[in-house]
Design a protein around this motif. Structure first.
Motif, short mmCIF file in Angstrom:
data_model
loop_
_atom_site.label_atom_id
_atom_site.label_comp_id
_atom_site.label_asym_id
_atom_site.label_seq_id
_atom_site.Cartn_x
_atom_site.Cartn_y
_atom_site.Cartn_z
N LEU A 170 -0.21 8.41 9.27
CA LEU A 170 -1.23 8.62 8.24
C LEU A 170 -1.39 7.39 7.37
O LEU A 170 -2.52 7.01 7.03
CB LEU A 170 -0.86 9.83 7.38
N ARG A 179 -3.31 4.92 9.32
CA ARG A 179 -4.71 5.35 9.39
C ARG A 179 -5.43 5.02 8.10
O ARG A 179 -6.55 4.52 8.09
CB ARG A 179 -4.81 6.87 9.58
N TRP A 180 -4.75 5.35 7.01
CA TRP A 180 -5.37 5.11 5.70
C TRP A 180 -5.70 3.63 5.56
O TRP A 180 -6.80 3.26 5.15
CB TRP A 180 -4.40 5.58 4.61
N THR A 210 -8.57 2.53 8.04
CA THR A 210 -9.91 3.07 7.81
C THR A 210 -10.48 2.64 6.46
O THR A 210 -11.65 2.83 6.20
CB THR A 210 -9.91 4.61 7.87
N SER A 211 -9.62 2.05 5.62
CA SER A 211 -10.13 1.59 4.33
C SER A 211 -10.84 0.25 4.51
O SER A 211 -10.85 -0.33 5.60
CB SER A 211 -8.99 1.42 3.35
N ALA A 271 -6.82 11.50 15.10
CA ALA A 271 -5.75 11.73 14.13
C ALA A 271 -5.33 13.20 14.15
O ALA A 271 -4.13 13.51 14.07
CB ALA A 271 -6.22 11.32 12.74
N GLN A 328 -15.56 5.85 9.14
CA GLN A 328 -14.33 6.21 9.82
C GLN A 328 -13.52 7.02 8.85
O GLN A 328 -13.08 6.53 7.82
CB GLN A 328 -13.57 4.94 10.16
N SER A 329 -13.33 8.26 9.16
CA SER A 329 -12.58 9.08 8.22
C SER A 329 -11.11 8.99 8.56
O SER A 329 -10.72 8.62 9.66
CB SER A 329 -13.07 10.52 8.29
N LEU A 330 -10.33 9.33 7.57
CA LEU A 330 -8.88 9.30 7.74
C LEU A 330 -8.47 10.23 8.87
O LEU A 330 -7.63 9.90 9.69
CB LEU A 330 -8.25 9.74 6.42
#
Ligand SMILES: Nc1ncnc2c1ncn2[C@@H]1O[C@H](COP(=O)(O)OP(=O)(O)OP(=O)(O)O)[C@@H](O)[C@H]1O
Ligand SMILES: [Mg+2]
Lengths: 530, 378, 250
Positions: free
Chosen positions: B220, B223-224, B227-228, B11, B4-6
């Protein structure tokens, strides 16, 4: 230009002076009121009060109430109805003189007035008036009233009035330097038995120079009364707490059933209470319109109806919404919150947004006096009612098959289901029961709270606090929770104030839940952890 | 391997839409004629700005509810605290222009006969300090509250109920005059921010753009986090809390961290809200407000972040329309929405759309499915 | 750190757990050596799962002590701390993270820094990837690595949970009924896998399936009513009169 009125006034003045010529002490004293000097007023008051004149009581009363008027050296009484009387003759007086001025009094005169009033009415034939007079003398401690007082005490047959008269005498004696210490000690004893705030005030303001044994006895008596009063005060607060606790219990007990049995957080629970209250309103309106004689029974008629109305709405909600959400408590919470908004708005649309007047039947007004406690009948009724509801529910849950099934479902839904209990039916019935109980709580709350669409909202957080504090799935927990919160609230109030007290309590509960996340009386075992 | 990318497609869409709004709204406000169909009127700009601050609030709720299963019914408290911190700054900015013209004391204090500024008002005339407080006060409250609650493993509805009690207690407290926050009336009559008059059109435009930027940044950040690996642990906690513990994760630390971050986001949202609305009062602490935020998230789609933004915008636009056109029906609509979404659209607008998309995709050669939510996540 | 009190890896002494007066464990004592595999048998309600609860910090004993590596007092630590000491557990009913992919499940279990901050900044390294690949291969889930764990069959979930256990690289594995709900072939495979694991680590297996226990071919402890009834090789234990009476049946 000399108007007709002026001539008339002059004439009346003349007439008044003429009457003076052969007047008694009453008539002599009256003009002094017109001098606009406090000492003259006081002197006049003394004379009037001692005159025995039939009008003297009216004059003193008028003076007290600012209805004693003076103009041009003449004195008038304005009756409460507005009529003007000549103070000398007691006859109605024609057009009011223009420069009419009320005779002014200061605190000193006011005390004298009180004393005079007391003296004047101590011998009245009306027991109520004697009582008032005794109280007035008690406050004024006017030594002049002593002889009358003795006379009144000798004659008095009413026990209450007699006690009041005696404590008035004690008040006078206590403050008199020339009274023998034995008499003063007796006075102190009498005041001590009276035992109220006023007695304390009196005992603690002993005039200087009192003999030490008197001072000692007085301060002891004051302390004794104080601690007794504190006790009564605490008892009164506990009573308020119990009555608040009963209200909370009523509001929360239905929630304890729905939350306890089904794990359903019913945010619309408060609205069921509100609907019960509105049912009461409608019942009363109908009774007022069609059978006014039955008003005293209105609450008894409203109780089953409220149970039915709220209960059916509850069943309806369970069947249409909640049953799809079992096992998802947070979603249930949101959906029922939505329902609560809809119910509120529906009621607002039908009945309007303002408070509705729900009457109190005559048998519920008044108060029960127990010692220094005053228990108003409507509170007593609510406490008794809450207890009845609690016991009934306890019995229903313990001894009926519905209760057995409900408990089975509470403890292990899946197991109960596989044993042939129709959990669906039980859910609906239990939810209906919880809602119905909320409805009858509404009937009770309509007696002490404003009946408005927001009624339920104001109870929902408190109800949840009770249930969470008491522990889920246990009616005893709800009882203990409600009473603890109610009493704690009322005991905190004198120190912290109502709002701060409530905040303190909320924080206390938040902290309490940290210690016991599942409440005081938590269900234990693996079923809970799952 | 599915990473899962940022910045996945969702996004990118969210950020571009926000960027577009940040450009388009000012342009349409300034460049078009008042009568034209495209014109955005002066009163609409702060209204849209308000929606964006609500969207940020919804985002903060989605972060903890959607990804960690913590249903806070008291997030309005953090929002209001951030708002009060900003309000205190704006209040101090009024200076001697208040009704009583006291250079230091705000009007309500003069009115209450206070002689000195209470200590907790110190420093609020300095913007950087106020800005820090906007994050710090809600963050600190959330930290303390969460530290107690999570350590003793208060979960589920119990946690929801005590968060509600928390905001209720704060509401009662802020209603008191002695608290020193203006009691009933709250803080209002603001004049300017950083020297720019709040009533002026350009200030409002800047505030709107700032709200958009803050929302984008908040998005953001969320999201960060999600997704981490931290986000994966959060979802694990949401779905099987005790299992996560037996793997050696200290669940309470995770919850506490994300709860605190979420409260700070809510505080930031409140700080953006206040200058655009012009008032903050204890009503913002009302439990009903906090519950409403949850429904924004549910409508948009719990656990999708973008859904929270969408839900906040849709519901609030609906609210504005209803209260203008059919005021009596707003509560019916809102109540109905609660019931409808929980019963029939548990995954919200975005989740439902994603499901439909996945189903359509499933007929084509397979690609990865989005990270869906369980239907019964508690 | 203090010197080990006992040389054994896990040492339970006189452990008693009571639930409202009911003794689920009654003065239970047990010792497990390094790299030993032990099978625990016993009737339903004997306290097998409760014993694991005590070891992993889920349940606090009312009495007695539980020592790990001779120096860590398990009764005073919480679940996370115990897991970090190196005790992994598979539950009686398989619990995996349904919404995560199979591979993420394993990844979450990988031995790593467990603090939130490091989780936020952690990047997946090549070595981690290799370890995940190897583990998935070992529990035969490579083909399912991208599926959601919730979609797996019961047996696959059991294996995934064992895979997660291995990913933790624990010193002691507690495995509760790993063969429940498996076919004979799967049961045999599971026994192989566990024997393999036991070469390097200590394993405690609870199981009712006697064939499976026989396959394991290790020392057996039989629990009954919260205490040890018999201990020794399977043949000796299953010949014990009491064991036959309360558990195996005649
Ligand atoms: N939290 C609890 N509350 C009350 N009783 C419990 C609790 N946990 C376990 N017990 C009781 O302790 C006893 C032992 O349970 P345990 O689960 O340890 O048995 P077991 O040996 O694992 O059985 P099985 O073979 O069926 O898994 C049982 O009677 C159970 O009911
Ligand atoms: Mg077991």
């Amino acid at each position: 230009m000399i108007s007709l009125r002026n001539i008339l006034q002059a004439f009346v003045l003349l007439l008044g002076m003429a009457t003076c010529a052969y007047a008694g002490p009453y008539e002599d004293a009256l003009p002094k009121f017109a001098a606009d000097s406090y000492s003259d007023t006081e002197a006049a008051l003394g004379a009037v009060a001692g005159s025995g004149h039939p009008l003297s009581l009216s004059v003193v009363e008028a003076l007290r109430d600012g209805r004693l008027l003076a103009a041009n050296g003449q004195i008038f009484i304005r009756e409460p109805s507005g009529n003007l009387l000549n103070a000398v003759t007691g006859q109605a007086f024609g057009p009011a003189p223009q420069n009419l001025k009320a005779v002014r009094i200061n605190n000193r005169v006011r005390r004298a007035v009180e004393a005079a009033m007391g003296g004047l009415t101590l011998l009245s034939s009306d027991a109520g008036a004697r009582m008032d007079a005794a109280r007035a003398v008690f406050r004024s401690r006017d030594a002049a009233a002593l002889p009358t007082l003795q006379q009144a005490i000798a004659k008095e047959t009413h026990a209450d009035v007699k006690q009041a008269l005696e404590s008035a005498r004690a008040a006078i004696l206590l403050n008199q330097a020339d009274v023998s210490p034995t008499d003063r000690l007796a006075a102190i004893a009498s005041l001590r038995s009276r035992g109220d705030q006023e007695a304390v005030a009196l005992l603690s303001t002993l005039p200087a120079g009192a003999p030490p044994e008197v001072a000692e006895a007085a301060s002891q008596a004051a302390a004794a009364i104080r601690s007794r009063l504190e006790l009564w005060n605490a008892a009164q607060n506990v009573w308020y707490g119990i009555s608040l606790g009963s209200v909370l219990l009523l509001a929360a007990i239905g929630l304890a059933i729905t939350f306890g049995t089904m794990g359903v957080i019913n945010m619309a629970h408060g609205e069921m209470v509100m609907i019960g209250a509105y049912t009461t309103f409608v019942v009363q309106e109908l009774i007022r319109a069609y059978a006014p004689g039955m008003f005293g029974a209105s609450l008894f008629i409203a109780l089953p109806l409220a149970f039915l109305v709220a209960g059916s709405i509850g069943v309806l909600i369970e069947r249409t919404v909640i049953r799809f959400l079992y096992g998802r408590p947070l979603e249930t919470l949101l959906a029922t919150w939505g329902l609560s908004l809809i119910l509120q708005q529906t009621v607002r649309t039908i009945f309007g947004p303002t408070n509705r007047e729900v009457g109190t039947p005559a048998w519920m007004s008044g108060a029960l006096e127990v010692g220094s406690l005053s228990l108003t009948y409507n509170r007593v009724a609510i406490v008794v009612f809450a207890a009845t509801v609690f016991v009934t529910l306890l019995l229903v849950l313990r001894y009926t098959s519905l209760g057995l099934y409900v408990r089975a479902v509470t403890q292990n839904r899946r197991m109960a289901g596989s044993m042939g209990i129709r959990t669906n039916r039980i859910d609906a019935l239990a939810f209906g029961l919880g809602s119905g109980v909320a409805g009858i709580a509404g009937v009770a709350l309509s007696q002490i709270d404003n009946v408005s669409p927001n009624l339920g909202q104001s109870y929902i957080i408190d109800s949840f606090m009770v249930v969470v504090f008491g522990g889920v799935g246990n009616l005893w927990g709800t009882l203990v929770g409600a009473m603890t919160l109610g009493v704690a609230n009322k005991l905190l109030e004198p120190y912290a104030g109502a709002v701060l007290g409530k905040i303190v309590l909320l924080i206390a509960i938040i902290l309490f839940i940290q210690r016991r996340p599942r409440g005081l009386f938590a269900l234990k075992g693996r079923a809970v952890e799952a | 391997m599915k990473t899962q990318s940022l910045l996945d497609r969702q996004a990118v869409i969210v950020l571009s839409l926000l960027g577009l709004a940040a450009v388009l709204v000012p342009v349409l406000n300034v460049m078009t004629a008042p009568g034209s169909a495209l014109h955005i009127s002066d009163h609409l700009v702060p209204l849209l700005g308000k929606y964006l601050s609500f969207a940020l609030l919804a985002l903060s709720v989605d972060l903890i509810w959607g990804f960690c299963g913590i249903l806070s019914l008291g997030h309005g408290a953090f929002f209001a605290l951030g708002g009060y911190a900003m309000g205190m700054y704006l209040m101090r900015q009024i200076g001697p222009r208040g009704v009583y013209a006291d250079p230091i004391l705000p009007d309500f204090m003069v009115f209450l006969n206070w002689k000195d500024l209470p200590w907790f008002w110190y420093g609020f005339d300095w913007f950087p300090y106020a800005a820090i407080m906007v994050l710090l006060v809600p963050g600190a409250l959330a930290f303390v509250f969460g530290w107690f609650a999570f350590r003793s493993r208060v979960t589920g509805v119990y946690l929801s109920i005590i968060t509600q009690a928390m905001t209720f207690a704060l509401m009662l407290a802020f209603f008191r005059n002695d608290m020193g926050f203006g009691g009933n009336n709250g803080l209002t009559d603001f004049k300017e921010i950083l020297g720019f008059p709040l009533q002026s059109e350009s200030t409002r435009i800047v505030l709107f753009v700032l709200s958009a930027v803050a929302l984008a940044a908040g998005y953001l950040l969320c999201r960060w986090i999600v997704t981490s690996k931290l986000g994966k642990v959060l979802v694990a906690v949401r779905d099987a809390e005790s299992r996560t513990r037996f793997l050696g994760y200290r669940v309470e630390h995770y919850k506490l961290a994300v709860f605190t971050v979420s409260a700070m986001l809510a505080g930031l949202a409140g700080a953006l809200y206040v200058p655009q609305v012009g008032i903050i009062n204890p009503g913002e602490f009302a439990p009903a407000n906090s519950i409403e935020v949850v429904i924004w998230v549910a409508v948009g789609g719990r656990g999708t972040l973008a859904g929270a933004i969408l839900g906040a915008l849709v519901v609030n636009a609906g609210k504005t329309w209803f209260t203008g056109a059919l005021p009596e029906f707003w509560l019916f609509a809102l109540g109905g929405l609660f019931v409808f979404v929980t019963l029939l659209m548990p995954r919200g607008i975005l989740g439902t759309a994603q499901d439909a998309w996945t189903r359509a995709r499933a007929r084509l050669p397979s690609r990865s499915a989005p990270n869906a939510l369980p239907h019964a996540a508690e | 750190m203090t010197e080990p009190v006992t040389p054994t890896l896990l040492y339970l002494d006189n452990v008693t757990v009571s639930f409202d007066g009911f003794r689920a464990l009654n003065a239970l004592s047990l010792a497990i050596d390094h790299a030993e595999m032990r099978a625990i048998i016993g009737p339903n309600g004997a306290g097998k799962t409760t014993m694991m609860d005590v070891i992993t910090g889920k349940t606090r004993p009312n009495e007695g002590s539980a020592l790990f590596e001779g120096m860590h007092d398990l009764t005073s630590l919480d679940e996370a701390a115990i897991a970090e000491l190196g005790i992994g557990r598979k539950f009686q009913t398989p619990t995996v993270f349904d919404m995560h992919t199979v591979e993420d499940n394993v990844l979450l279990a990988l031995k790593d820094d467990r603090r939130p901050f490091s989780a936020l900044f952690s990047r997946r390294t090549a070595s981690e990837r290799e370890r995940v690949d190897a583990l998935l291969e070992r529990v035969r889930l490579t083909a399912h690595r991208r599926r959601k764990a919730g979609e797996l069959s019961h047996g696959q979930k059991q294996w995934l949970e064992i895979g997660m256990l291995l990913a933790q690289e624990p010193k002691l594995l507690l495995v509760d009924e790993p063969a429940a709900g498996m076919t004979d072939q799967e049961t045999a495979d599971t026994a192989d896998l566990l024997r393999d694991i036991a070469k390097t680590r200590a394993v405690v297996v609870v199981e009712h399936d006697m064939t499976f226990v026989r396959d394991l071919d290790v020392k057996v402890t039989c629990l009954h009513e919260g205490s040890v009834l018999a201990e020794g090789p399977l043949d000796v234990v299953s010949a014990n009169e009491r064991v036959i009476e309360v558990y195996l049946g005649r």
